[in-house]
Design a protein around this motif. Sequence first.
Motif, PDB file in Angstrom:
ATOM      1  N   THR A 128     -16.509  39.539  28.810  1.00 12.24           N
ATOM      2  CA  THR A 128     -16.545  40.971  29.112  1.00 12.24           C
ATOM      3  C   THR A 128     -17.048  41.793  27.928  1.00 12.24           C
ATOM      4  OG1 THR A 128     -14.738  40.636  30.659  1.00 12.24           O
ATOM      5  CG2 THR A 128     -15.195  42.889  30.013  1.00 12.24           C
ATOM      6  N   GLY A 129     -16.639  41.402  26.704  1.00 12.59           N
ATOM      7  CA  GLY A 129     -17.067  42.150  25.522  1.00 12.59           C
ATOM      8  C   GLY A 129     -18.582  42.108  25.338  1.00 12.59           C
ATOM      9  N   PRO A 130     -19.165  40.911  25.194  1.00  6.94           N
ATOM     10  CA  PRO A 130     -20.621  40.840  25.038  1.00  6.94           C
ATOM     11  C   PRO A 130     -21.374  41.443  26.217  1.00  6.94           C
ATOM     12  CG  PRO A 130     -19.633  38.709  24.516  1.00  6.94           C
ATOM     13  CD  PRO A 130     -18.522  39.595  25.017  1.00  6.94           C
ATOM     14  N   ALA A 131     -20.852  41.279  27.416  1.00  3.45           N
ATOM     15  CA  ALA A 131     -21.565  41.816  28.584  1.00  3.45           C
ATOM     16  C   ALA A 131     -21.533  43.345  28.574  1.00  3.45           C
ATOM     17  CB  ALA A 131     -20.952  41.269  29.875  1.00  3.45           C
ATOM     18  N   THR A 132     -20.406  43.920  28.167  1.00  3.58           N
ATOM     19  CA  THR A 132     -20.340  45.382  28.077  1.00  3.58           C
ATOM     20  C   THR A 132     -21.322  45.878  27.014  1.00  3.58           C
ATOM     21  OG1 THR A 132     -18.018  45.297  28.740  1.00  3.58           O
ATOM     22  CG2 THR A 132     -18.780  47.353  27.749  1.00  3.58           C
TER      23      THR A 132
ATOM     24  N   GLU B  83     -31.638  37.157  23.526  1.00  2.16           N
ATOM     25  CA  GLU B  83     -31.476  37.696  24.882  1.00  2.16           C
ATOM     26  C   GLU B  83     -32.842  38.089  25.445  1.00  2.16           C
ATOM     27  OE1 GLU B  83     -29.262  41.366  24.885  1.00  2.16           O
ATOM     28  OE2 GLU B  83     -29.851  41.851  26.941  1.00  2.16           O
ATOM     29  N   ALA B  84     -33.635  38.778  24.626  1.00  2.00           N
ATOM     30  CA  ALA B  84     -34.939  39.246  25.100  1.00  2.00           C
ATOM     31  C   ALA B  84     -35.847  38.067  25.438  1.00  2.00           C
ATOM     32  CB  ALA B  84     -35.584  40.127  24.028  1.00  2.00           C
ATOM     33  N   TYR B 100     -25.665  26.524  29.404  1.00  2.58           N
ATOM     34  CA  TYR B 100     -25.557  26.738  27.962  1.00  2.58           C
ATOM     35  C   TYR B 100     -24.322  25.982  27.481  1.00  2.58           C
ATOM     36  CZ  TYR B 100     -27.916  31.081  29.459  1.00  2.58           C
ATOM     37  OH  TYR B 100     -28.746  32.005  30.037  1.00  2.58           O
ATOM     38  N   GLY B 101     -24.328  25.514  26.263  1.00  4.03           N
ATOM     39  CA  GLY B 101     -23.100  24.987  25.681  1.00  4.03           C
ATOM     40  C   GLY B 101     -22.105  26.125  25.513  1.00  4.03           C
ATOM     41  N   ALA B 110     -24.924  33.976  26.272  1.00  6.97           N
ATOM     42  CA  ALA B 110     -25.025  33.883  27.729  1.00  6.97           C
ATOM     43  C   ALA B 110     -24.538  35.138  28.470  1.00  6.97           C
ATOM     44  CB  ALA B 110     -24.284  32.633  28.228  1.00  6.97           C
ATOM     45  N   PRO B 111     -23.434  35.788  28.024  1.00  6.02           N
ATOM     46  CA  PRO B 111     -23.009  36.989  28.760  1.00  6.02           C
ATOM     47  C   PRO B 111     -24.074  38.085  28.766  1.00  6.02           C
ATOM     48  CG  PRO B 111     -21.240  36.225  27.330  1.00  6.02           C
ATOM     49  CD  PRO B 111     -22.465  35.429  26.968  1.00  6.02           C
ATOM     50  N   ARG B 112     -24.888  38.145  27.729  1.00 12.31           N
ATOM     51  CA  ARG B 112     -25.944  39.165  27.705  1.00 12.31           C
ATOM     52  C   ARG B 112     -27.037  38.811  28.714  1.00 12.31           C
ATOM     53  NH1 ARG B 112     -25.204  42.646  22.676  1.00 12.31           N
ATOM     54  NH2 ARG B 112     -26.940  43.793  23.591  1.00 12.31           N
TER      55      ARG B 112
END
Lengths: 261, 332
Positions: A128-132, B83-84, B100-101, B110-112
């Motif tokens: 949630t942190g990185p995605a936000t 990410e880009a 992804y590992g 990965a969350p980005r």
Amino acid sequence: MKILVFIKQVPDTDDVKLDPKTGNIMREGVASKLNPLDANAVEAAVQLKEKYGATVHAVSMGPPQAEDALKKALALGCDEAYLLSDRAFGGADTLATAYTLSLAARKIGDYDLLLFGRHAIDGDTAQTGPATAAFLGIPQITLASSIDVQDGYVICDRVLEASSQKVRARLPAAVAVTQEINTPRYPKPINIMKALKKPRYVWNAEDLGADTSRTGIPGSPSSTKELLEPPKRNADTKYFSGSAEEIAAQIADMLHDEHLI
Amino acid sequence: MAKEDYRGIWVFAEQQNGKLNDTVLEILAKAQELKAHTGEDISAVLLGKDVRPLAETLFAYGADKVILAEHDALASYSARPYEAAMTQLAEKHKPSIILYGATSLGRDLAPRLMVSLKTGLTADAIDLGFDQDDVFYQTTPAYGGSILAHIVILEARPQMATVRPMMFEPIQPRAGASGEIVAETVSVEPDADYEVLETAPKQDTGDAIEGAQVIVAGGRGIKEETDLETLRELASLLDGKLAASRPLVDNGWLNHDKQIGQSGATVKPRYIFNIAISGSVQYQVGMQNADCIISVNHTKGAPIFDISHYGAVADYRSVIPALVEEIKRRKA
């Protein structure tokens, strides 16, 4: 400095059972608490406030009961609390959650620092942190084991698998903290009383201007298809028994046979 | 675009300083099973600078293709340039799966990508597969580990997951294997707002649990912090290390780097002693590959016994001191 700290209320137990009839989680009678890692994030925010001066805004998405976690954050030194609560937010995965949190960050506005706990103990995703941060287009520092702010930068130590790093990110930035960063304080009774007078806001989807196709279940690309009891593996366990000394002797025999002693 | 038009299994080929992370090879092995089911090619996606030589290793361990993007801004990892680059590559090639590992780097990045690609990302999967409905699922322990969940990403593409290290064995390297290197140009800039100021090898305090041959781990049933000294003594008599399941880390008795399990370390010692640990799935995924598992718990039905080679249904407070004395006596 304006700090937003994002917190979650989690079940106060590890021992969740499935309802054998419905296959759903049995939540009845399970108490809730502030996610322990989020208490570290709150503590980090309050320490920065004490050191440099700041306003600390605690934000949580959840059902009305999540107010309890926010009250605790206020008692621990946060200045204002925001509960993001709407049926349209329910069932969110980390994408929909981060979308919703990012809208709240924008609505609060002018933030310098966003703080998160490393992960929530119920979901363990740490996403949630990185995605936000990604929704807001700001840099992030994950796995932060220390934090300081200097000259418009947040500076953190990070502990990785085989190395440690010192990194800095220009504000505004998001930081996800580990448990090692600090020891959260306990709320003093006087501060619990004072917390009741601090501003608390409840925002729904409309307040946030949320596109409800991007929140909650409709906004969640991932879903749980099945919950399963872990497969029982029938290891051929050899049991030692008898008095403590007899058991100790049998274990020692085994260790001897294995050439460990 | 219809989801059926997304094709290909991607494995993010995490590398730092020109060295591939071991998890990449483990995921490539699992990807063979996925390929056997769908018939889609496996591409390793390699970002960095001067990393082309790593392609050979990726082919040897199961990649059909290597998608290579080299750029000064990718020379060392930072989230936004990576990410880009990954976003541009995924939007161009449209893979159906990206793995992804679940490493510190993978879980940072990965969350980005989840946000930029507007898709789902399952965290820290311990297994992957296709279910009876032919749907790709990712298995994760849920709710503290007493339950397993099959997570699915039904409509959005690519379907993404971070995959826990040490869950799969790499395949035997295929000698002389080769494949196609797809060199791509990405448009990225260094992140002016993020800087690594210092990097140091992790301080070796001599008690790291990763790599330990013998581990003595305590869990929720440990009644007092001082009891850990007896466990530590047992560990030391066996040249082992002291570790814990999550409750003892949550209550501050041990640091997080001593935690075994889903939100801690994965260990693969020759011997592990589980003392007063019931054995949630979350704990088991961190230690189930130990060669020899020995457990002491006062509850006969504790799940830890299901995976133990040796067990004792007993109070650790009498057994462990007795064992320490017994070992000392035999060593004397």
